[in-house]
Design a protein around this motif. Structure first.
Motif, mmCIF file in Angstrom:
data_model
loop_
_atom_site.group_PDB
_atom_site.id
_atom_site.type_symbol
_atom_site.label_atom_id
_atom_site.label_comp_id
_atom_site.label_asym_id
_atom_site.label_seq_id
_atom_site.Cartn_x
_atom_site.Cartn_y
_atom_site.Cartn_z
ATOM 1 N N GLY A 61 0.804 -1.214 0.000
ATOM 2 C CA GLY A 61 0.000 0.000 0.000
ATOM 3 C C GLY A 61 0.835 1.261 0.000
ATOM 4 N N SER A 62 0.341 2.297 0.660
ATOM 5 C CA SER A 62 1.025 3.588 0.691
ATOM 6 C C SER A 62 1.044 4.135 2.110
ATOM 7 C CB SER A 62 0.321 4.578 -0.247
ATOM 8 O OG SER A 62 -0.996 4.858 0.223
ATOM 9 N N ALA A 63 1.742 5.242 2.295
ATOM 10 C CA ALA A 63 1.822 5.881 3.611
ATOM 11 C C ALA A 63 2.073 7.366 3.428
ATOM 12 C CB ALA A 63 2.940 5.264 4.444
ATOM 13 N N SER A 64 1.608 8.142 4.390
ATOM 14 C CA SER A 64 1.901 9.570 4.374
ATOM 15 C C SER A 64 3.393 9.774 4.625
ATOM 16 C CB SER A 64 1.088 10.272 5.465
ATOM 17 O OG SER A 64 1.562 11.581 5.676
ATOM 18 N N THR A 65 3.989 10.720 3.934
ATOM 19 C CA THR A 65 5.414 11.002 4.171
ATOM 20 C C THR A 65 5.618 11.629 5.552
ATOM 21 O OG1 THR A 65 5.144 13.072 2.933
ATOM 22 C CG2 THR A 65 6.095 11.195 1.752
ATOM 23 N N ALA A 66 4.535 12.066 6.207
ATOM 24 C CA ALA A 66 4.643 12.567 7.582
ATOM 25 C C ALA A 66 5.184 11.474 8.500
ATOM 26 C CB ALA A 66 3.292 13.052 8.079
ATOM 27 N N VAL A 67 4.835 10.224 8.204
ATOM 28 C CA VAL A 67 5.347 9.099 8.990
ATOM 29 C C VAL A 67 6.856 8.994 8.807
ATOM 30 C CG1 VAL A 67 5.214 6.606 9.373
ATOM 31 C CG2 VAL A 67 3.155 7.884 8.730
ATOM 32 N N MET A 68 7.285 9.120 7.570
ATOM 33 C CA MET A 68 8.725 9.081 7.288
ATOM 34 C C MET A 68 9.462 10.177 8.049
ATOM 35 S SD MET A 68 9.548 8.364 3.289
ATOM 36 C CE MET A 68 9.611 6.709 2.617
ATOM 37 N N ARG A 69 8.867 11.370 8.074
ATOM 38 C CA ARG A 69 9.556 12.507 8.696
ATOM 39 C C ARG A 69 9.732 12.301 10.204
ATOM 40 N NH1 ARG A 69 6.783 15.113 4.587
ATOM 41 N NH2 ARG A 69 4.939 15.571 5.840
ATOM 42 N N GLN A 70 8.794 11.622 10.841
ATOM 43 C CA GLN A 70 8.961 11.335 12.269
ATOM 44 C C GLN A 70 10.222 10.500 12.491
ATOM 45 O OE1 GLN A 70 6.037 8.751 14.055
ATOM 46 N NE2 GLN A 70 7.166 8.621 15.963
ATOM 47 N N PHE A 71 10.396 9.461 11.670
ATOM 48 C CA PHE A 71 11.563 8.590 11.827
ATOM 49 C C PHE A 71 12.853 9.294 11.402
ATOM 50 C CE2 PHE A 71 8.113 5.412 11.533
ATOM 51 C CZ PHE A 71 8.344 4.763 12.729
ATOM 52 N N LEU A 72 12.766 10.133 10.395
ATOM 53 C CA LEU A 72 13.953 10.878 9.956
ATOM 54 C C LEU A 72 14.381 11.881 11.021
ATOM 55 C CD1 LEU A 72 12.971 11.418 6.213
ATOM 56 C CD2 LEU A 72 14.892 10.053 7.055
ATOM 57 N N HIS A 73 13.414 12.459 11.716
ATOM 58 C CA HIS A 73 13.736 13.369 12.818
ATOM 59 C C HIS A 73 14.427 12.597 13.941
ATOM 60 C CE1 HIS A 73 13.573 16.856 15.354
ATOM 61 N NE2 HIS A 73 12.727 16.302 16.227
ATOM 62 N N ALA A 74 13.907 11.402 14.230
ATOM 63 C CA ALA A 74 14.513 10.562 15.267
ATOM 64 C C ALA A 74 15.924 10.140 14.889
ATOM 65 C CB ALA A 74 13.646 9.325 15.500
ATOM 66 N N ALA A 75 16.209 10.040 13.588
ATOM 67 C CA ALA A 75 17.533 9.592 13.129
ATOM 68 C C ALA A 75 18.645 10.497 13.629
ATOM 69 C CB ALA A 75 17.550 9.537 11.602
ATOM 70 N N ARG A 76 18.323 11.772 13.850
ATOM 71 C CA ARG A 76 19.352 12.707 14.324
ATOM 72 C C ARG A 76 19.856 12.332 15.715
ATOM 73 N NH1 ARG A 76 16.320 17.179 11.524
ATOM 74 N NH2 ARG A 76 17.650 17.806 9.787
ATOM 75 N N ASP A 77 19.042 11.595 16.484
ATOM 76 C CA ASP A 77 19.502 11.131 17.794
ATOM 77 C C ASP A 77 20.693 10.194 17.653
ATOM 78 O OD1 ASP A 77 17.398 12.531 18.884
ATOM 79 O OD2 ASP A 77 16.136 10.764 19.253
ATOM 80 N N TYR A 78 20.865 9.617 16.465
ATOM 81 C CA TYR A 78 21.947 8.669 16.202
ATOM 82 C C TYR A 78 22.981 9.264 15.250
ATOM 83 C CZ TYR A 78 18.199 5.735 18.050
ATOM 84 O OH TYR A 78 17.192 5.217 18.830
ATOM 85 N N CYS A 79 22.978 10.594 15.156
ATOM 86 C CA CYS A 79 23.919 11.321 14.280
ATOM 87 C C CYS A 79 23.747 10.912 12.821
ATOM 88 C CB CYS A 79 25.364 11.091 14.726
ATOM 89 S SG CYS A 79 25.683 11.659 16.425
ATOM 90 N N ILE A 80 22.524 10.625 12.428
ATOM 91 C CA ILE A 80 22.204 10.311 11.037
ATOM 92 C C ILE A 80 21.422 11.482 10.463
ATOM 93 C CG2 ILE A 80 20.966 8.750 9.476
ATOM 94 C CD1 ILE A 80 21.207 6.582 11.668
ATOM 95 N N GLU A 81 21.950 12.086 9.413
ATOM 96 C CA GLU A 81 21.249 13.199 8.782
ATOM 97 C C GLU A 81 20.133 12.660 7.889
ATOM 98 O OE1 GLU A 81 21.433 16.449 9.274
ATOM 99 O OE2 GLU A 81 22.836 15.948 10.903
#
Length: 371
Positions: free
Chosen positions: A9-29
């Motif tokens: 199926g599909s997903a809102s990119t808002a979901v992706m952005r939550q995880f991408l924001h969390a990635a910064r906690d691990y020094c991942i841009e």
């Protein structure tokens, strides 16, 4: 698997952005993560509003492995905010009571994505909110479940302005982690956590539903709901029949082998019409069912200690040997061989609590089935 993008199926990119924001906690841009997964940078500034389920699952797998955090899903939940739930989050934020906000979720959940289905029901005088996960990647699934259930609790605390609010119980389908990691679940939920549970969800007092929320705006909620209804209608018409049928099958398979006529009924069409329309897109009811049986059998063999006979029963096979033959046709090896090669931490953790004699007996029975 063929047509995997459609199947997830599909997903809102808002979901992706939550995880991408969390990635910064691990020094991942975030930009580096998107580039590594060959995803467009437009995800970050919402130039792209939806993505495929396959792309979201691939991004999550990359982030989980790159972070090196065995509790990535649980820890990333603290980044939840209204925008992470797409339009549904803003509707909840403008609701008058927790009850009004809660009832919005199952009605408009498709706007967030096809990752799973939320169900709400009364149980033993309390309320149970549980989630049926549609993703099957053995790395992603347990982390996504942790994230969804923990996000509910974080978001509810924010909406009700009760930072110390806690559910009565929490249920998680995957096996318990080590004692050191298990403490973190209990610290976040502030409630008993049952692992190896048949469902994923939380139990809470019904009285909580009458709590007034922090900033209700009935006029704005009405406008948002009108927009959400329109978007949901558009999404349903654009989603392939395969996605809708697969979602219904997954939901029904939690309680036994679904019948074709019941799936057709859920889709609002005759059984013969369902067969014809699936044929028009190059598949069939049996192919969809076999695809899900294949995925779920690998998931259970990898991440549970269910016996091969139990898995066979759950998947609706008349006998274990029928399942054995079908699984070997799918993978080229028997279920027992697959389990020995792929058995994950979830099942291993539980096997460590089984006596050597029990383990020996279980292995002997599975080897007899493999013969």
């Amino acid at each position: 698997m063929k047509n995997n993008n459609n199947l997830l199926g599909s997903a809102s990119t808002a979901v992706m952005r939550q995880f991408l924001h969390a990635a910064r906690d691990y020094c991942i841009e975030p930009e580096d993560a998107l580039e590594a997964c060959r995803l467009p940078s437009g995800v970050l500034d919402n130039q792209i509003s939806r993505t495929t389920g396959s792309d979201l699952q691939s991004l999550l797998r990359w982030l989980i492995e790159k972070s090196g955090d065995p509790l990535f899903g649980l820890h990333s939940a603290k980044h939840v905010q209204p925008g992470a739930y797409s339009l549904v989050g803003y509707m909840a934020m403008n609701s008058r009571t927790a009850r009004e906000a809660l009832m919005i979720v199952p009605r408009y959940e498709a706007l967030i994505g096809d990752m799973g289905v939320t169900k709400i029901e009364r149980r033993n005088g309390n309320m149970l909110m549980h989630w049926i996960c549609h993703y099957t990647d053995p790395v992603v699934r347990p982390q996504l479940i942790d994230n969804v259930v923990a996000s509910w609790v974080y978001f509810a605390r924010w909406l009700t302005e009760m930072p110390e609010g806690k559910p009565l119980e929490v249920f998680i389908e995957h096996a318990a982690p080590s004692d050191r990691l298990r403490v973190e679940y209990e610290e976040i939920f502030q409630a008993p956590v049952t692992f190896n549970a048949p469902i994923n969800g939380i139990v809470f007092c019904e009285s909580i539903l009458d709590l007034k929320l922090r900033q209700p705006d009935p006029a704005l909620l009405s406008a948002l709901e009108h927009h959400a209804a329109s978007l949901t209608s558009e999404l349903q018409s654009s989603n392939s029949l395969v996605v809708q049928a697969r979602s219904i099958l997954l939901s029904m398979m939690q309680s036994g082998l679904p019948r074709r006529d019941r799936v057709a009924e859920q889709l609002g069409m005759a059984e013969r019409t369902l067969q014809r329309r699936l044929g028009e897109v190059g598949t069939s009811y049996q192919q969809l069912l076999d695809s899900l049986r294949h995925e779920m059998s690998m998931e259970w063999l990898t991440h549970s200690d269910l016996s091969i006979s139990d898995i066979s029963d759950r998947l609706g096979f008349s006998e274990a040997r029928s399942f054995q033959r079908r699984f070997k046709a799918w993978t080229g090896i028997t279920p027992g061989e697959f389990r020995r090669a792929h058995h994950g931490q979830a099942a291993e953790a539980k096997h460590r609590s089984v006596s050597p004699a029990d383990t020996e007996n279980t292995t002997e029975k599975e080897e007899q089935l493999d013969a």
